[in-house]
Design a protein around this motif. Structure first.
Motif, PDB file in Angstrom:
ATOM      1  N   GLN A 255       0.833  -1.213   0.000  1.00  0.00           N
ATOM      2  CA  GLN A 255       0.000   0.000   0.000  1.00  0.00           C
ATOM      3  C   GLN A 255       0.868   1.263   0.000  1.00  0.00           C
ATOM      4  O   GLN A 255       0.543   2.247  -0.666  1.00  0.00           O
ATOM      5  CB  GLN A 255      -0.935   0.009   1.216  1.00  0.00           C
ATOM      6  N   ALA A 256       1.959   1.269   0.738  1.00  0.00           N
ATOM      7  CA  ALA A 256       2.866   2.422   0.782  1.00  0.00           C
ATOM      8  C   ALA A 256       3.492   2.662  -0.588  1.00  0.00           C
ATOM      9  O   ALA A 256       3.623   3.807  -1.029  1.00  0.00           O
ATOM     10  CB  ALA A 256       3.952   2.202   1.835  1.00  0.00           C
ATOM     11  N   LYS A 257       3.869   1.563  -1.257  1.00  0.00           N
ATOM     12  CA  LYS A 257       4.449   1.685  -2.600  1.00  0.00           C
ATOM     13  C   LYS A 257       3.428   2.277  -3.573  1.00  0.00           C
ATOM     14  O   LYS A 257       3.752   3.144  -4.375  1.00  0.00           O
ATOM     15  CB  LYS A 257       4.924   0.316  -3.077  1.00  0.00           C
ATOM     16  N   GLN A 258       2.183   1.838  -3.486  1.00  0.00           N
ATOM     17  CA  GLN A 258       1.119   2.387  -4.335  1.00  0.00           C
ATOM     18  C   GLN A 258       0.895   3.866  -4.032  1.00  0.00           C
ATOM     19  O   GLN A 258       0.736   4.667  -4.943  1.00  0.00           O
ATOM     20  CB  GLN A 258      -0.185   1.616  -4.121  1.00  0.00           C
ATOM     21  N   ALA A 259       0.871   4.210  -2.764  1.00  0.00           N
ATOM     22  CA  ALA A 259       0.656   5.606  -2.368  1.00  0.00           C
ATOM     23  C   ALA A 259       1.769   6.506  -2.888  1.00  0.00           C
ATOM     24  O   ALA A 259       1.523   7.622  -3.346  1.00  0.00           O
ATOM     25  CB  ALA A 259       0.545   5.715  -0.851  1.00  0.00           C
ATOM     26  N   LYS A 260       2.999   6.017  -2.851  1.00  0.00           N
ATOM     27  CA  LYS A 260       4.129   6.796  -3.365  1.00  0.00           C
ATOM     28  C   LYS A 260       3.962   7.023  -4.865  1.00  0.00           C
ATOM     29  O   LYS A 260       4.207   8.111  -5.375  1.00  0.00           O
ATOM     30  CB  LYS A 260       5.442   6.074  -3.081  1.00  0.00           C
ATOM     31  N   GLY A 261       3.542   6.001  -5.585  1.00  0.00           N
ATOM     32  CA  GLY A 261       3.302   6.129  -7.023  1.00  0.00           C
ATOM     33  C   GLY A 261       2.218   7.159  -7.315  1.00  0.00           C
ATOM     34  O   GLY A 261       2.353   7.981  -8.221  1.00  0.00           O
TER      35      GLY A 261
ATOM     36  N   GLU B  44       2.047  14.850  -8.459  1.00  0.00           N
ATOM     37  CA  GLU B  44       3.033  15.929  -8.604  1.00  0.00           C
ATOM     38  C   GLU B  44       3.282  16.221 -10.085  1.00  0.00           C
ATOM     39  O   GLU B  44       3.396  17.383 -10.489  1.00  0.00           O
ATOM     40  CB  GLU B  44       4.340  15.550  -7.896  1.00  0.00           C
ATOM     41  N   GLU B  45       3.353  15.175 -10.906  1.00  0.00           N
ATOM     42  CA  GLU B  45       3.509  15.357 -12.353  1.00  0.00           C
ATOM     43  C   GLU B  45       2.321  16.127 -12.927  1.00  0.00           C
ATOM     44  O   GLU B  45       2.492  17.049 -13.729  1.00  0.00           O
ATOM     45  CB  GLU B  45       3.613  14.004 -13.058  1.00  0.00           C
ATOM     46  N   ILE B  46       1.121  15.759 -12.517  1.00  0.00           N
ATOM     47  CA  ILE B  46      -0.089  16.431 -12.999  1.00  0.00           C
ATOM     48  C   ILE B  46      -0.098  17.883 -12.546  1.00  0.00           C
ATOM     49  O   ILE B  46      -0.441  18.779 -13.318  1.00  0.00           O
ATOM     50  CB  ILE B  46      -1.354  15.681 -12.526  1.00  0.00           C
ATOM     51  N   ARG B  47       0.306  18.124 -11.314  1.00  0.00           N
ATOM     52  CA  ARG B  47       0.377  19.498 -10.791  1.00  0.00           C
ATOM     53  C   ARG B  47       1.330  20.346 -11.637  1.00  0.00           C
ATOM     54  O   ARG B  47       1.009  21.464 -12.012  1.00  0.00           O
ATOM     55  CB  ARG B  47       0.843  19.462  -9.335  1.00  0.00           C
ATOM     56  N   GLU B  48       2.506  19.804 -11.952  1.00  0.00           N
ATOM     57  CA  GLU B  48       3.489  20.525 -12.762  1.00  0.00           C
ATOM     58  C   GLU B  48       2.942  20.793 -14.165  1.00  0.00           C
ATOM     59  O   GLU B  48       3.163  21.867 -14.731  1.00  0.00           O
ATOM     60  CB  GLU B  48       4.812  19.751 -12.832  1.00  0.00           C
ATOM     61  N   GLU B  49       2.236  19.831 -14.729  1.00  0.00           N
ATOM     62  CA  GLU B  49       1.631  20.021 -16.049  1.00  0.00           C
ATOM     63  C   GLU B  49       0.589  21.136 -16.015  1.00  0.00           C
ATOM     64  O   GLU B  49       0.502  21.950 -16.942  1.00  0.00           O
ATOM     65  CB  GLU B  49       0.990  18.724 -16.535  1.00  0.00           C
ATOM     66  N   LEU B  50      -0.215  21.174 -14.961  1.00  0.00           N
ATOM     67  CA  LEU B  50      -1.230  22.222 -14.833  1.00  0.00           C
ATOM     68  C   LEU B  50      -0.597  23.608 -14.685  1.00  0.00           C
ATOM     69  O   LEU B  50      -1.068  24.582 -15.280  1.00  0.00           O
ATOM     70  CB  LEU B  50      -2.149  21.939 -13.642  1.00  0.00           C
TER      71      LEU B  50
END
Length: 162
Positions: free
Chosen positions: A25-31, A37-43
């Motif tokens: 679950q932690a690995k999924q949350a990190k992904g 963050e990528e989407i935020r930068e794109e916006l």
């Protein structure tokens, strides 16, 4: 093996399984965090591009309004409205300040100072030679700013692709 030992073994197995599941679950949350963050930068990049694109038609309109004063055939001011044309130039100055984060402070200051000085001469004078000279200076400054804006837009579009 007794009952207590069996319960202890089952508890240990459940603890290990719970730890493995928590790691998953932690690995999924990190992904998901990285993706958000990528989407935020794109916006943010898209917002910057749209702000710069919003400035472009204003610059074109102001530059085109000043074109009529550049022509050597203009002998009088019949049919032109200097006040309305000056408002278009002032709008460019205002928008440049509004979108200042996209430009170097020196560019904004120099442009505003030069255009403001020539704009006053342009509006206040009835002498065609002064009007033409002031307008040519304004036209040149707007054209230079337009070139810089075009570079910024291209740079922003390239950055949004990568």
């Amino acid at each position: 093996m007794g009952l207590v030992e069996s319960i202890g073994l089952v508890g240990s197995i459940c603890s290990i399984a719970g730890a493995i599941y928590a790691g998953y679950q932690a690995k999924q949350a990190k992904g998901y965090s990285e993706k958000s963050e990528e989407i935020r930068e794109e916006l943010i990049s898209f917002r910057k591009t749209s702000e710069l694109a919003e400035f472009k038609p204003t610059l074109i309109t102001a530059r085109d309004a000043m074109d009529k004063y550049c022509t050597s055939s203009v002998e009088s001011l019949a049919g032109v409205n200097k006040t309305e044309d000056a408002k278009l130039i002032q709008k460019v100055i205002n928008m440049l300040s509004e979108f200042g984060e996209h430009f170097q402070q020196e560019t904004i200051t120099t442009f505003s100072k030069n255009v403001d000085k020539d704009l006053q001469k342009f509006v206040d004078s009835d002498d065609m030679a002064i009007i033409k000279k002031s307008e040519r200076n304004i036209h040149r400054d707007i054209s230079n700013l337009y070139g810089l804006l075009a570079e910024k837009l291209k740079e922003q579009q390239i950055n949004s692709v990568t």
